[in-house]
Write an enzyme that holds these catalytic residues in place. Structure first.
Site, PDB file in Angstrom:
ATOM      1  N   GLU A 147      -9.676   6.427   2.951  1.00  0.00           N
ATOM      2  CA  GLU A 147     -10.522   5.360   3.494  1.00  0.00           C
ATOM      3  C   GLU A 147      -9.616   4.185   3.835  1.00  0.00           C
ATOM      4  O   GLU A 147      -8.511   4.075   3.295  1.00  0.00           O
ATOM      5  CB  GLU A 147     -11.561   4.931   2.452  1.00  0.00           C
ATOM      6  CG  GLU A 147     -11.093   3.863   1.432  1.00  0.00           C
ATOM      7  CD  GLU A 147      -9.987   4.327   0.494  1.00  0.00           C
ATOM      8  OE1 GLU A 147      -9.813   5.549   0.335  1.00  0.00           O
ATOM      9  OE2 GLU A 147      -9.293   3.458  -0.080  1.00  0.00           O
ATOM     10  N   LYS A 190       0.806  -1.223   0.000  1.00  0.00           N
ATOM     11  CA  LYS A 190       0.000   0.000   0.000  1.00  0.00           C
ATOM     12  C   LYS A 190       0.838   1.271   0.000  1.00  0.00           C
ATOM     13  O   LYS A 190       0.433   2.293  -0.549  1.00  0.00           O
ATOM     14  CB  LYS A 190      -0.933   0.004   1.218  1.00  0.00           C
ATOM     15  CG  LYS A 190      -1.975  -1.113   1.212  1.00  0.00           C
ATOM     16  CD  LYS A 190      -3.111  -0.811   0.271  1.00  0.00           C
ATOM     17  CE  LYS A 190      -4.145  -1.931   0.267  1.00  0.00           C
ATOM     18  NZ  LYS A 190      -5.170  -1.728  -0.766  1.00  0.00           N
ATOM     19  N   SER A 248       1.596  -9.650  -1.113  1.00  0.00           N
ATOM     20  CA  SER A 248       1.284  -8.222  -0.944  1.00  0.00           C
ATOM     21  C   SER A 248       1.528  -7.696   0.462  1.00  0.00           C
ATOM     22  O   SER A 248       1.765  -6.507   0.645  1.00  0.00           O
ATOM     23  CB  SER A 248      -0.168  -7.966  -1.344  1.00  0.00           C
ATOM     24  OG  SER A 248      -1.047  -8.781  -0.588  1.00  0.00           O
TER      25      SER A 248
HETATM   26  C1  LIG Z   1      -1.725  -7.079   2.379  1.00  0.00           C
HETATM   27  C2  LIG Z   1      -2.840  -6.641   1.513  1.00  0.00           C
HETATM   28  N1  LIG Z   1      -3.013  -7.240   0.328  1.00  0.00           N
HETATM   29  C3  LIG Z   1      -4.008  -6.898  -0.496  1.00  0.00           C
HETATM   30  C4  LIG Z   1      -4.939  -5.947  -0.141  1.00  0.00           C
HETATM   31  C5  LIG Z   1      -6.056  -5.670  -1.081  1.00  0.00           C
HETATM   32  O1  LIG Z   1      -5.942  -4.479  -1.785  1.00  0.00           O
HETATM   33  P1  LIG Z   1      -5.612  -4.462  -3.326  1.00  0.00           P
HETATM   34  O2  LIG Z   1      -6.547  -5.411  -3.978  1.00  0.00           O
HETATM   35  O3  LIG Z   1      -5.860  -3.038  -3.718  1.00  0.00           O
HETATM   36  O4  LIG Z   1      -4.214  -4.841  -3.523  1.00  0.00           O
HETATM   37  C6  LIG Z   1      -4.797  -5.274   1.083  1.00  0.00           C
HETATM   38  C7  LIG Z   1      -5.754  -4.242   1.496  1.00  0.00           C
HETATM   39  O5  LIG Z   1      -5.833  -3.803   2.609  1.00  0.00           O
HETATM   40  C8  LIG Z   1      -3.721  -5.651   1.931  1.00  0.00           C
HETATM   41  O6  LIG Z   1      -3.556  -5.056   3.118  1.00  0.00           O
END
Ligand SMILES: Cc1ncc(COP(=O)(O)O)c(C=O)c1O
Lengths: 392, 257
Positions: A110, A88, A376
Site C-alpha cells: 500500500e 522507507k 525522515s
Molecule cells: C518522508 C516521510 N516521513 C514519514 C512518513 C510517515 O511514515 P512513518 O510514520 O511510518 O515513518 C512518510 C510516509 O510516507 C514519509 O514519506
C-alpha cells in the site's frame, strides 16, 4: 520495559486481529522472520545493500544555524539522503530479502504519499520481482510524480476506490489482494502497523537509524545518548527506528510529532493520540480516530504520509505508559518549519519531516540539551505542495 | 436448545443461510428483509453489522456497508430494529460483523443484548481463535451464543481440528482464497478442498460460503457440506429491488429449487 511479547502485544496494544484467510500467511511470517533475520546470510545481504545501495550510514549532521536559533545542540539524522529519498527503503530492503527467502514471487504494498510505493517498486526492480502497489484514488491525484516513478520502475499501480480513497483504503485493498493471492505473494507493509509480526519486524528493519545515531553521537559528543529524539509519526516507522535503541533508556526523551492538520479540534486532523481511542485497525489493537460506533474516521493532514487514522501499536503503548511525549503540529506550522529549515540549513525537508522540526517549538528543553531530529525524507516529492502553499 | 443446534439436528442437507447488510438499501429495511428471507424458505439469517473498513469483503458488500452507514446505521440502531423480532422470526439468526464496532459497544453488553433480542450466534471474522478462547468463550456461552469460525483452503488440518474443537455452531468454509463477491462456477481445486474437509469428519456442521450465487453453485456446495451461505449475490438482489418481499422470495426459491 518496552518490548513486544510473545503474542505480539506492547502492553495492551498489538496482536493479530485478522480474518482466518490471512492466518496462514501471517503465521508463516511470525514463525520465520526472527530466524531468517538472525541468519548470517540475511544480515550480510541486508547490511551490504544498506551500505552500497541505500547509501548508509546516513550522516548525523550538526545543524549549527538551527541550533543557534533554538538554543540547543541540534543534530539531523539524514534519512532524506537514503536512496529514493526517505527512510522507507530500509524496511523494503529487509522485507524483499525476507520474501525471497520465503520463496515468494510477487510483492504487493500500500502507499499513501507514494514514498513507500516507490521504495517497494525500487527493491522489486532490484530483485526482479513482480510488484503491485495499491494507492488511494485521491492520493494518486495529489502525488502524481511518485505514481510515475513507480511506473517507470515497472510496478503496476492500482487505484483504491473504496471508502475514503486514501491510505487507509489502500491498506484495505492490499489486505484484500493478499487474501486473494495467499501462496506466492508477500505483502510489504510500509509502517509499524498491521497484524503481529509486522509492527515489530518493520521496527527492527528501521532500527538501523538509532543504531547509527548511537555510534555517531558517541563520536561527536562522547555519549551514545542524546537528551531528546524527535520524529514525526504517521504509522510511526521512522519514529520507531529512531527510538528503538532508546526505548529502555529513560534518560532519553522520545518526542513524537503527529499531524495536527487544521487544528486538533477542527475536525480536520490526523493527531491520533489527541483525538483517538483504543480500537482495532488493520489487524492490531491500537489508538485510532473513530466514531462512538467504532467506524474509522477520515483523517486530514497536508502531508499524505501522515494522513492515517491510527498509529502503530508500539506508539500507542509509548503514549499509554507515558514513555513518549506526543505533540500535534498543524499544517501551517509544518509548512513554515519546512521553509525555515530550507533557509537555515539548505535542506528542503519532506513535509512529514517538517512536522518533527516544528515540534522544537512545542516541547521544553534546556540550553545544553543534545537533540536529534530524524529527518525522515526530502522535499522533492512535495514541491507541488510547497509551490501551492507559497509564503517563501 | 439453541435454534442453530435444533436446525442442524433435524436438517443435515441443503441448509441455506442468507447474509444481508443491516440498514441497506434503506435504513428501515432490516426487519422487512428478515421477514422476507424467512418467508422465502431460507434456514438461517445472517445480519451483517456494517463497518467502514471491511477487509474480507469485495466491492458489493463494501458498498452495502458504506450505504448503510450513510443511512445512519449503527450497532445501537440495529438492536433497536431487532427489538421484538422473535415475535415474527422463528429461524436462527446470527450477527456477523468486524470486531471494532463491537468492542466500542462493549463485548459483554453486546452479548447480553444479543441474548435479550433473541440472536443465536455470532460470526466475527477478525476475532482470532486464541483471543476468543482466552477472553470471550465463557462470555459467549454465558449468553447462550454459539460461535462460528471461518476456514479457508489454506487452513491446515491441524488448525481445522482446533477450530472444530472451539466452534459450537457451524464451521464457515470460505470456498476459495478470496474475499466475498459472487464468481461463476466452482473449480476442481475447490472441490478437492471440499472433499478433504468432508473426509475429516468434523463434529460441527459445515456451510460453504463466498462465491455461492445460484442453484447450481448452491447444489455443488451442498453436495460436499451441509449447505451454503449466500451474501453478495443476495445483496445485488435487494439493491435494485422495487418490491423487496417478492424479489427476495423469488430469489431464494430459485436457489433452493
Ligand atoms: C518522508 C516521510 N516521513 C514519514 C512518513 C510517515 O511514515 P512513518 O510514520 O511510518 O515513518 C512518510 C510516509 O510516507 C514519509 O514519506
Amino acid at each position: 520495559m518496552i518490548k513486544v511479547d510473545e503474542k505480539g502485544f506492547y502492553g495492551r496494544f498489538g496482536g493479530a486481529y485478522i480474518p482466518e484467510m490471512l492466518h496462514p500467511n501471517v503465521e508463516e511470517l511470525r514463525e520465520s522472520y526472527e530466524a531468517i533475520m538472525a541468519s548470517g546470510e540475511f544480515q550480510d545481504e541486508f547490511r551490504g545493500l544498506l551500505k552500497d545501495y541505500v547509501g548508509r550510514p546516513t550522516p548525523l549532521y550538526f545543524a549549527s544555524r538551527l541550533s543557534e536559533k533554538f538554543g540547543a545542540k541540534i543534530y539531523l539524522k539524514r534519512e532524506d539522503l537514503c536512496h529514493t529519498g526517505a527512510h522507507k527503503v530500509n524496511n523494503t530492503i529487509g522485507q524483499i530479502i525476507l520474501a525471497k527467502k520465503l520463496g515468494k514471487k510477487r510483492i504487493i504494498a500500500e502507499t499513501g504519499a507514494g514514498q513507500h510505493g516507490v521504495a517497494t517498486a525500487t527493491v522489486c526492480a532490484l530483485m526482479g520481482m513482480e510488484c503491485t502497489i495499491y494507492m488511494g484514488e485521491i492520493d494518486i491525484a495529489r502525488q502524481h510524480p511518485n505514481v510515475e516513478r513507480m511506473k517507470i520502475l515497472g510496478a503496476t499501480v492500482v487505484p483504491a476506490t473504496s471508502g475514503s480513497k486514501t491510505l487507509k483504503d489502500a491498506t484495505n485493498e492490499a489486505m484484500r489482494a493478499w487474501i486473494n493471492n495467499p501462496v506466492d505473494t508477500h505483502y510489504i507493509i510500509g509502517s509499524v502497523v498491521g497484524p503481529h509480526p509486522y509492527p515489530e519486524m518493520v521496527a527492527r528493519f528501521q532500527s538501523v537509524i538509532s543504531e547509527e545515531i548511537k555510534w555517531q553521537l558517541q563520536e561527536k559528543e562522547g555519549t551514545e545518548n542524546p537528551d531528546i529524539v524527535i520524529a514525526c509519526v504517521g504509522g510511526g516507522s521512522n519514529a520507531a527506528g529512531a527510538f528503538y535503541h532508546y526505548y529502555n533508556t529513560p534518560d532519553v526523551r522520545l518526542v513524537a510529532a503527529e499531524a495536527g492538520g487544521l487544528g486538533v479540534n477542527s475536525g480536520k486532523t490526523a493527531a491520533t493520540t489527541a483525538k483517538g481511542t483504543p480500537g482495532i485497525l488493520h489487524g492490531s489493537k491500537t489508538i485510532l480516530m473513530q466514531t462512538e460506533d467504532g467506524q474509522v474516521v477520515e483523517p486530514h493532514s497536508i502531508s499524505a504520509g501522515l494522513d492515517y487514522p491510527g498509529i502503530g501499536p508500539v506508539h500507542a503503548h509509548l503514549f499509554d505508559v507515558g514513555r513518549g511525549e506526543f505533540v500535534a503540529v498543524e499544517d501551517k506550522d509544518a509548512m513554515a518549519a519546512g521553509i525555515e529549515l530550507s533557509r537555515l540549513e539548505g535542506i528542503i525537508p519532506a513535509i512529514e519531516s517538517a512536522h518533527a522540526i516544528y515540534a522544537l517549538n512545542l516541547i521544553e528543553y534546556s540550553k545544553d540539551d543534545v537533540i536529534v531530529i530524524n529527518l525522515s525524507g526530502r522535499g522533492d516529492k512535495d514541491l507541488d505542495t510547497y509551490i501551492k502553499w507559497g509564503g517563501y | 436448545m439453541n435454534r442453530i443446534h435444533t436446525l442442524f439436528n433435524t436438517k443435515k442437507d441443503r441448509v441455506l443461510s442468507i447474509y444481508f447488510t443491516a440498514g441497506f438499501p434503506k435504513l428501515e429495511d432490516t426487519m422487512p428483509i428478515m421477514e422476507a428471507i424467512q418467508a422465502g424458505g431460507a434456514d438461517i439469517i445472517e445480519v451483517g453489522v456494517p463497518y467502514s473498513d471491511p477487509v474480507a469483503d469485495g466491492p458489493t458488500i463494501q458498498d452495502s456497508n458504506m450505504i448503510a452507514l450513510e443511512n445512519g446505521i449503527s450497532l445501537k440502531k440495529i438492536f433497536e430494529q431487532l427489538a421484538g423480532f422473535r415475535e415474527k422470526i422463528h429461524i436462527p439468526v446470527v450477527l456477523m460483523g468486524y470486531l471494532n464496532p463491537i468492542m466500542q459497544y462493549g463485548m459483554e453488553e453486546f452479548c447480553k443484548k444479543c441474548q435479550e433480542v433473541g440472536v443465536d450466534g455470532l460470526i466475527l471474522p477478525d476475532l482470532p481463535m486464541q483471543q476468543f478462547i482466552d477472553d470471550y468463550k465463557g462470555l459467549f456461552e454465558h449468553y447462550g451464543l454459539v460461535n462460528t469460525f471461518l476456514i479457508s483452503p489454506q487452513t491446515s488440518d491441524k488448525r481445522i481440528r482446533e477450530i472444530d474443537e472451539n466452534t459450537s455452531g457451524f464451521i464457515y468454509m470460505v470456498s476459495s482464497h478470496s474475499i466475498t463477491g459472487a464468481k461463476s462456477g466452482i473449480s476442481e481445486e475447490q472441490i478437492a478442498y471440499f472433499e478433504r474437509v468432508k473426509a475429516m469428519n468434523l463434529k460441527n456442521p459445515r456451510l460453504i460460503g463466498f462465491g455461492i450465487s445460484d442453484t447450481e453453485t448452491f447444489t455443488t456446495a451442498s453436495n460436499y457440506s451441509n449447505g451454503a451461505i449466500i451474501g453478495s449475490a443476495f445483496i445485488k438482489t435487494v439493491k435494485d429491488s422495487k418490491n423487496l418481499s417478492e424479489d427476495i422470495r423469488d430469489y431464494i426459491q430459485s436457489v433452493m429449487d
